[in-house]
Motif scaffolding. Structure first.
Motif, PDB file in Angstrom:
ATOM      1  N   LEU A  84       0.675  -1.113   0.161  1.00  0.00           N
ATOM      2  CA  LEU A  84      -0.064   0.076  -0.192  1.00  0.00           C
ATOM      3  C   LEU A  84       0.852   1.241   0.147  1.00  0.00           C
ATOM      4  CD1 LEU A  84      -2.665  -1.151   2.578  1.00  0.00           C
ATOM      5  CD2 LEU A  84      -2.828  -0.745   0.128  1.00  0.00           C
ATOM      6  N   THR A  85       0.649   2.291  -0.675  1.00  0.00           N
ATOM      7  CA  THR A  85       1.546   3.552  -0.867  1.00  0.00           C
ATOM      8  C   THR A  85       0.318   4.533  -0.345  1.00  0.00           C
ATOM      9  OG1 THR A  85       2.371   2.343  -2.688  1.00  0.00           O
ATOM     10  CG2 THR A  85       2.788   4.719  -2.443  1.00  0.00           C
ATOM     11  N   PHE A  86       1.134   5.611   0.332  1.00  0.00           N
ATOM     12  CA  PHE A  86       0.467   6.565   0.837  1.00  0.00           C
ATOM     13  C   PHE A  86       1.181   7.982   0.665  1.00  0.00           C
ATOM     14  CE2 PHE A  86      -1.789   3.300   3.203  1.00  0.00           C
ATOM     15  CZ  PHE A  86      -3.036   3.534   3.203  1.00  0.00           C
ATOM     16  N   ASP A  87       0.589   9.007   0.487  1.00  0.00           N
ATOM     17  CA  ASP A  87       1.387  10.269   0.480  1.00  0.00           C
ATOM     18  C   ASP A  87       1.570  10.869   1.785  1.00  0.00           C
ATOM     19  OD1 ASP A  87      -0.980  11.784   0.722  1.00  0.00           O
ATOM     20  OD2 ASP A  87      -1.243  12.428  -1.262  1.00  0.00           O
ATOM     21  N   ARG A  88       2.152  12.093   1.919  1.00  0.00           N
ATOM     22  CA  ARG A  88       2.619  12.710   3.241  1.00  0.00           C
ATOM     23  C   ARG A  88       1.043  13.296   3.812  1.00  0.00           C
ATOM     24  NH1 ARG A  88       8.009  13.846   4.477  1.00  0.00           N
ATOM     25  NH2 ARG A  88       7.115  15.480   6.200  1.00  0.00           N
ATOM     26  N   GLU A  89       0.235  13.217   3.240  1.00  0.00           N
ATOM     27  CA  GLU A  89      -1.293  13.770   3.629  1.00  0.00           C
ATOM     28  C   GLU A  89      -2.070  12.679   4.213  1.00  0.00           C
ATOM     29  OE1 GLU A  89       0.155  15.145   0.595  1.00  0.00           O
ATOM     30  OE2 GLU A  89       0.891  16.893   1.841  1.00  0.00           O
ATOM     31  N   GLY A  90      -1.421  11.473   3.960  1.00  0.00           N
ATOM     32  CA  GLY A  90      -2.329  10.102   4.304  1.00  0.00           C
ATOM     33  C   GLY A  90      -3.188   9.601   3.355  1.00  0.00           C
ATOM     34  N   ASP A  91      -3.064  10.222   2.319  1.00  0.00           N
ATOM     35  CA  ASP A  91      -3.795   9.688   0.931  1.00  0.00           C
ATOM     36  C   ASP A  91      -3.362   8.628   0.515  1.00  0.00           C
ATOM     37  OD1 ASP A  91      -5.665  11.993   1.340  1.00  0.00           O
ATOM     38  OD2 ASP A  91      -4.401  13.097   0.079  1.00  0.00           O
ATOM     39  N   LEU A  92      -4.200   7.595  -0.059  1.00  0.00           N
ATOM     40  CA  LEU A  92      -3.689   6.138  -0.538  1.00  0.00           C
ATOM     41  C   LEU A  92      -3.342   6.730  -1.947  1.00  0.00           C
ATOM     42  CD1 LEU A  92      -3.736   3.014  -0.329  1.00  0.00           C
ATOM     43  CD2 LEU A  92      -5.853   3.075  -1.215  1.00  0.00           C
TER      44      LEU A  92
END
Length: 136
Positions: A122-130
């Motif tokens: 699973l991959t998330f950005d710094r804002e916590g969005d998938l």
């Protein structure tokens, strides 16, 4: 269970038959060596590039329930990152894996990411969005 958020991931961990340990590999987007002018333009517009693992850590779900707290903790390292790859390890006999047991899977994760084999995570950005990444 379909995971559409970081909170879904944490909930899914608690629903497993065996306790889990989460594996986090933080990566920074950068231009690949020998990049073309077109690749540089795409990168400057927020696309393309290569993801270079820069930091890894393992945690129990109870230690990582809040994504914002995870980001704040990562800031204390002084290492900048753009994307975090996450995987989980199953425990055995009602016990979660310990950090020693997580070291080899973390190294394997980093190697896979460097090779572009990212579909298992699973991959998330710094804002916590998938984020859905497409290997290029």
């Amino acid at each position: 269970m379909q995971i559409t958020s970081y909170q879904d991931l944490i909930l899914a961990c608690y629903q497993q038959h065996e306790p889990q340990r989460l594996l986090f590999v933080f990566a920074c987007a950068e231009l690949p060596t020998g990049h073309t002018e077109k690749q540089q333009q795409e990168f400057e517009q927020g696309g393309g590039g290569a993801l270079n693992p820069v930091l890894c850590v393992d945690k129990l779900p109870s230690e990582a329930e809040d994504f914002d707290a995870l980001v704040e903790e990562s800031k204390q390292t002084g290492i900048d990152w753009d994307i975090v790859f996450i995987s989980a390890m199953d425990g055995r006999g009602g016990f979660a894996p310990n950090s020693d047991e997580a070291s080899q899977p973390l190294r394997m994760m980093m190697s896979k990411i460097q090779s572009g084999m990212i579909s298992d995570f699973l991959t998330f950005d710094r804002e916590g969005d998938l984020v859905e990444l497409v290997p290029g």
